[in-house]
Write a protein that holds these residues in place. Structure first.
Motif, PDB file in Angstrom:
ATOM      1  N   HIS A  99       0.834  -1.207   0.000  1.00  0.00           N
ATOM      2  CA  HIS A  99       0.000   0.000   0.000  1.00  0.00           C
ATOM      3  C   HIS A  99       0.866   1.254   0.000  1.00  0.00           C
ATOM      4  CE1 HIS A  99       0.923  -0.469   4.268  1.00  0.00           C
ATOM      5  NE2 HIS A  99       0.505   0.749   4.479  1.00  0.00           N
ATOM      6  N   LEU A 100       2.048   1.171   0.597  1.00  0.00           N
ATOM      7  CA  LEU A 100       2.976   2.301   0.605  1.00  0.00           C
ATOM      8  C   LEU A 100       3.560   2.542  -0.782  1.00  0.00           C
ATOM      9  CD1 LEU A 100       4.914   1.528   3.918  1.00  0.00           C
ATOM     10  CD2 LEU A 100       3.110   3.229   3.587  1.00  0.00           C
ATOM     11  N   ALA A 101       3.781   1.449  -1.518  1.00  0.00           N
ATOM     12  CA  ALA A 101       4.329   1.550  -2.872  1.00  0.00           C
ATOM     13  C   ALA A 101       3.253   1.873  -3.903  1.00  0.00           C
ATOM     14  CB  ALA A 101       5.029   0.245  -3.242  1.00  0.00           C
ATOM     15  N   GLY A 102       1.984   1.817  -3.487  1.00  0.00           N
ATOM     16  CA  GLY A 102       0.890   2.113  -4.399  1.00  0.00           C
ATOM     17  C   GLY A 102       0.548   0.976  -5.336  1.00  0.00           C
ATOM     18  N   THR A 103       0.974  -0.252  -4.993  1.00  0.00           N
ATOM     19  CA  THR A 103       0.727  -1.395  -5.870  1.00  0.00           C
ATOM     20  C   THR A 103      -0.426  -2.274  -5.395  1.00  0.00           C
ATOM     21  OG1 THR A 103       2.462  -2.615  -4.694  1.00  0.00           O
ATOM     22  CG2 THR A 103       3.094  -1.475  -6.719  1.00  0.00           C
ATOM     23  N   ILE A 159       8.308  -7.524  -0.607  1.00  0.00           N
ATOM     24  CA  ILE A 159       9.505  -7.380   0.215  1.00  0.00           C
ATOM     25  C   ILE A 159      10.777  -7.741  -0.531  1.00  0.00           C
ATOM     26  CG2 ILE A 159       9.151  -9.676   1.252  1.00  0.00           C
ATOM     27  CD1 ILE A 159      10.904  -6.564   2.788  1.00  0.00           C
ATOM     28  N   TRP A 160      10.746  -8.778  -1.359  1.00  0.00           N
ATOM     29  CA  TRP A 160      11.986  -9.167  -2.058  1.00  0.00           C
ATOM     30  C   TRP A 160      12.323  -8.167  -3.156  1.00  0.00           C
ATOM     31  CZ3 TRP A 160      12.814 -11.346   1.936  1.00  0.00           C
ATOM     32  CH2 TRP A 160      12.200 -12.502   2.424  1.00  0.00           C
ATOM     33  N   ASN A 161      11.295  -7.585  -3.767  1.00  0.00           N
ATOM     34  CA  ASN A 161      11.534  -6.521  -4.733  1.00  0.00           C
ATOM     35  C   ASN A 161      12.089  -5.281  -4.028  1.00  0.00           C
ATOM     36  OD1 ASN A 161      10.452  -3.933  -6.253  1.00  0.00           O
ATOM     37  ND2 ASN A 161      10.634  -5.555  -7.783  1.00  0.00           N
ATOM     38  N   LEU A 162      11.535  -4.975  -2.854  1.00  0.00           N
ATOM     39  CA  LEU A 162      12.017  -3.838  -2.068  1.00  0.00           C
ATOM     40  C   LEU A 162      13.466  -4.044  -1.644  1.00  0.00           C
ATOM     41  CD1 LEU A 162      11.583  -1.184  -0.582  1.00  0.00           C
ATOM     42  CD2 LEU A 162      10.503  -2.464   1.274  1.00  0.00           C
ATOM     43  N   GLY A 238      30.051  -3.034   1.714  1.00  0.00           N
ATOM     44  CA  GLY A 238      29.932  -1.624   1.362  1.00  0.00           C
ATOM     45  C   GLY A 238      28.583  -1.186   0.859  1.00  0.00           C
ATOM     46  N   CYS A 239      27.574  -2.050   0.998  1.00  0.00           N
ATOM     47  CA  CYS A 239      26.218  -1.727   0.548  1.00  0.00           C
ATOM     48  C   CYS A 239      25.279  -1.727   1.766  1.00  0.00           C
ATOM     49  CB  CYS A 239      25.742  -2.752  -0.485  1.00  0.00           C
ATOM     50  SG  CYS A 239      24.037  -2.521  -1.026  1.00  0.00           S
ATOM     51  N   PRO A 240      24.812  -0.562   2.205  1.00  0.00           N
ATOM     52  CA  PRO A 240      23.996  -0.483   3.427  1.00  0.00           C
ATOM     53  C   PRO A 240      22.545  -0.912   3.221  1.00  0.00           C
ATOM     54  CG  PRO A 240      24.221   1.689   2.484  1.00  0.00           C
ATOM     55  CD  PRO A 240      25.049   0.773   1.618  1.00  0.00           C
ATOM     56  N   ALA A 241      22.344  -2.164   2.893  1.00  0.00           N
ATOM     57  CA  ALA A 241      20.998  -2.697   2.665  1.00  0.00           C
ATOM     58  C   ALA A 241      20.640  -3.652   3.802  1.00  0.00           C
ATOM     59  CB  ALA A 241      20.928  -3.418   1.320  1.00  0.00           C
ATOM     60  N   VAL A 242      19.807  -3.173   4.729  1.00  0.00           N
ATOM     61  CA  VAL A 242      19.375  -3.994   5.865  1.00  0.00           C
ATOM     62  C   VAL A 242      17.850  -3.956   5.923  1.00  0.00           C
ATOM     63  CG1 VAL A 242      19.452  -4.351   8.356  1.00  0.00           C
ATOM     64  CG2 VAL A 242      21.477  -3.511   7.155  1.00  0.00           C
ATOM     65  N   ILE A 243      17.226  -5.080   5.660  1.00  0.00           N
ATOM     66  CA  ILE A 243      15.764  -5.172   5.688  1.00  0.00           C
ATOM     67  C   ILE A 243      15.382  -6.644   5.798  1.00  0.00           C
ATOM     68  CG2 ILE A 243      15.381  -5.411   3.192  1.00  0.00           C
ATOM     69  CD1 ILE A 243      13.042  -3.397   3.560  1.00  0.00           C
ATOM     70  N   GLY A 244      14.193  -6.921   6.288  1.00  0.00           N
ATOM     71  CA  GLY A 244      13.761  -8.307   6.436  1.00  0.00           C
ATOM     72  C   GLY A 244      12.269  -8.466   6.224  1.00  0.00           C
ATOM     73  N   ALA A 245      11.841  -9.704   6.183  1.00  0.00           N
ATOM     74  CA  ALA A 245      10.435 -10.043   5.978  1.00  0.00           C
ATOM     75  C   ALA A 245       9.826 -10.572   7.264  1.00  0.00           C
ATOM     76  CB  ALA A 245      10.310 -11.098   4.876  1.00  0.00           C
ATOM     77  N   TRP A 246       8.491 -10.552   7.330  1.00  0.00           N
ATOM     78  CA  TRP A 246       7.795 -11.132   8.470  1.00  0.00           C
ATOM     79  C   TRP A 246       6.615 -11.981   7.993  1.00  0.00           C
ATOM     80  CZ3 TRP A 246       2.673  -9.917   8.770  1.00  0.00           C
ATOM     81  CH2 TRP A 246       2.240  -8.695   8.243  1.00  0.00           C
ATOM     82  N   TRP A 247       6.212 -12.911   8.839  1.00  0.00           N
ATOM     83  CA  TRP A 247       5.074 -13.783   8.570  1.00  0.00           C
ATOM     84  C   TRP A 247       4.198 -13.853   9.812  1.00  0.00           C
ATOM     85  CZ3 TRP A 247       9.982 -14.571   6.989  1.00  0.00           C
ATOM     86  CH2 TRP A 247      10.209 -14.775   5.621  1.00  0.00           C
ATOM     87  N   VAL A 305       9.580   2.251   9.298  1.00  0.00           N
ATOM     88  CA  VAL A 305      10.794   1.613   8.772  1.00  0.00           C
ATOM     89  C   VAL A 305      10.598   1.265   7.294  1.00  0.00           C
ATOM     90  CG1 VAL A 305      12.340  -0.377   8.953  1.00  0.00           C
ATOM     91  CG2 VAL A 305      11.446   0.690  11.031  1.00  0.00           C
ATOM     92  N   PHE A 306       9.441   0.670   6.979  1.00  0.00           N
ATOM     93  CA  PHE A 306       9.153   0.319   5.598  1.00  0.00           C
ATOM     94  C   PHE A 306       8.891   1.569   4.744  1.00  0.00           C
ATOM     95  CE2 PHE A 306       8.015  -3.833   7.590  1.00  0.00           C
ATOM     96  CZ  PHE A 306       8.951  -4.593   6.915  1.00  0.00           C
ATOM     97  N   LYS A 307       8.261   2.582   5.338  1.00  0.00           N
ATOM     98  CA  LYS A 307       8.045   3.830   4.606  1.00  0.00           C
ATOM     99  C   LYS A 307       9.377   4.432   4.158  1.00  0.00           C
ATOM    100  CE  LYS A 307       3.672   5.408   6.637  1.00  0.00           C
ATOM    101  NZ  LYS A 307       3.035   6.403   7.534  1.00  0.00           N
ATOM    102  N   LYS A 308      10.328   4.459   5.063  1.00  0.00           N
ATOM    103  CA  LYS A 308      11.643   5.009   4.757  1.00  0.00           C
ATOM    104  C   LYS A 308      12.335   4.210   3.667  1.00  0.00           C
ATOM    105  CE  LYS A 308      16.013   6.408   6.885  1.00  0.00           C
ATOM    106  NZ  LYS A 308      16.809   6.469   8.147  1.00  0.00           N
ATOM    107  N   ALA A 309      12.185   2.888   3.725  1.00  0.00           N
ATOM    108  CA  ALA A 309      12.827   2.030   2.729  1.00  0.00           C
ATOM    109  C   ALA A 309      12.246   2.231   1.341  1.00  0.00           C
ATOM    110  CB  ALA A 309      12.689   0.561   3.139  1.00  0.00           C
ATOM    111  N   ILE A 310      10.948   2.526   1.276  1.00  0.00           N
ATOM    112  CA  ILE A 310      10.280   2.680  -0.009  1.00  0.00           C
ATOM    113  C   ILE A 310      10.549   4.052  -0.642  1.00  0.00           C
ATOM    114  CG2 ILE A 310       7.968   2.937  -1.049  1.00  0.00           C
ATOM    115  CD1 ILE A 310       7.116   0.573   0.709  1.00  0.00           C
TER     116      ILE A 310
END
Length: 311
Positions: A99-103, A159-162, A238-247, A305-310
């Protein structure tokens, strides 16, 4: 004699009319709605819980895979299902992101929050015989010919696309994503050389790494995973990518409290079992059980957290 007969008939009448109202839940099979294809992380968790519920209650939790839209079709269906406690949805990170990505229009707020089950980071992985041996090799290939290096992922906003987008931002590159209806389908595509790499869940790729068919180039966690310590994090590369999924487990918003309580009791028994916890650990998930209000609080805390990532 007549009084005794009347009493017996009265007891039988009330038992027939109201017996089911007082019967322990579940009195029939449960439909467990899954928005992903069989074999992926979401489907795996659903079937794990299904087996525990069968064992504990004698009733089946029948997994219904309603795929499409990176999980949106199944979860939207689950959010509008009958509020009777027999239509239960495995809700996932996409309820926090799409919903944040508008998809997609649905969100985690369209559900009663029964229980959080587990969390896990994402990975970027390739076939074990791929010429892309490291993340640096991957970056070099993308910079040379970005259209040629296709990456299997899920739909936009998933999430995996994000996670893939965060990896792109962190390394200042652009890759060509190919959407699939679940991590299992994306991994199959990578194994069949239809894509050069796959962005999926750590728990989904782990069995393929363990049997030697796939290799992880990077993990979107702050630290290396104990189940696969040889796999480097993106941060250390050197790539600051930190994110995870939940179930988690959800019911349609507005489901009566007594029904939510009954469903919570049955699913919590399945989630908190030693068998479930051991299975999740072995498959690379982080057991992270929170129920009811605690789950809702956690979802609200994760929202920014997800808003910032998107963004």
């Amino acid at each position: 004699m007549k009084k005794s007969l009347v009493l017996v008939l009265a007891v039988c009448f009330f038992a027939a009319c109201f017996g089911t109202a007082f019967a322990a839940y579940p009195t029939r099979d449960i439909t467990l709605i899954v928005g992903a294809t069989p074999g992926g992380a979401t489907d795996t968790i659903a079937r794990l819980l299904s087996s525990q519920i069968q064992k504990n209650t004698g009733k089946s939790a029948i997994v219904m895979n309603r795929t499409g839209g990176g999980g949106a079709i199944g979860q939207t269906y689950g959010s509008t299902a009958r509020k009777d406690g027999y239509n239960v949805t495995v809700i996932t990170t996409e309820a926090s992101t799409m919903h944040l990505a508008g998809t997609a229009k649905y969100s985690f707020r369209d559900f009663e929050h029964v229980a959080l089950i587990a969390t896990a980071p994402a990975v970027l992985a390739v076939k074990s015989d791929s010429p892309l041996k490291t993340y640096e090799d991957f970056l070099n290939a993308v910079k040379k010919d970005p259209d040629k290096v296709k990456v299997g992922a899920l739909a936009e906003g998933s999430i995996w696309n994000l996670a893939l987008r965060l990896i792109e931002k962190g390394s200042n590159v652009n890759v060509t994503p190919v959407p699939y209806d679940g991590g299992a389908a994306a991994i199959t595509a990578a194994l069949g050389d239809h894509v050069a790499a796959v962005a999926c869940g750590f728990s989904e790729i782990l069995p393929f790494v363990q049997d030697g068919r796939m290799r992880i180039l990077g993990v979107t966690s702050a630290e290396r995973q104990a189940a696969c310590p040889e796999a480097p994090t993106f941060t250390e590369q050197g790539c600051p990518a930190v994110i995870g999924a939940w179930w988690g487990i959800g019911l349609p918003k507005g489901t009566p409290k007594n029904i939510v309580d009954d469903v919570t009791a049955v699913f919590q028994q399945a989630i908190t079992s030693q068998e479930t916890q051991a299975f999740l650990k072995d498959r690379g998930f982080k057991y992270n059980n929170r129920k009811g209000a605690e789950f809702t609080k956690w979802l609200n805390e994760m929202d920014p957290v997800f808003k910032k990532a998107i963004q």
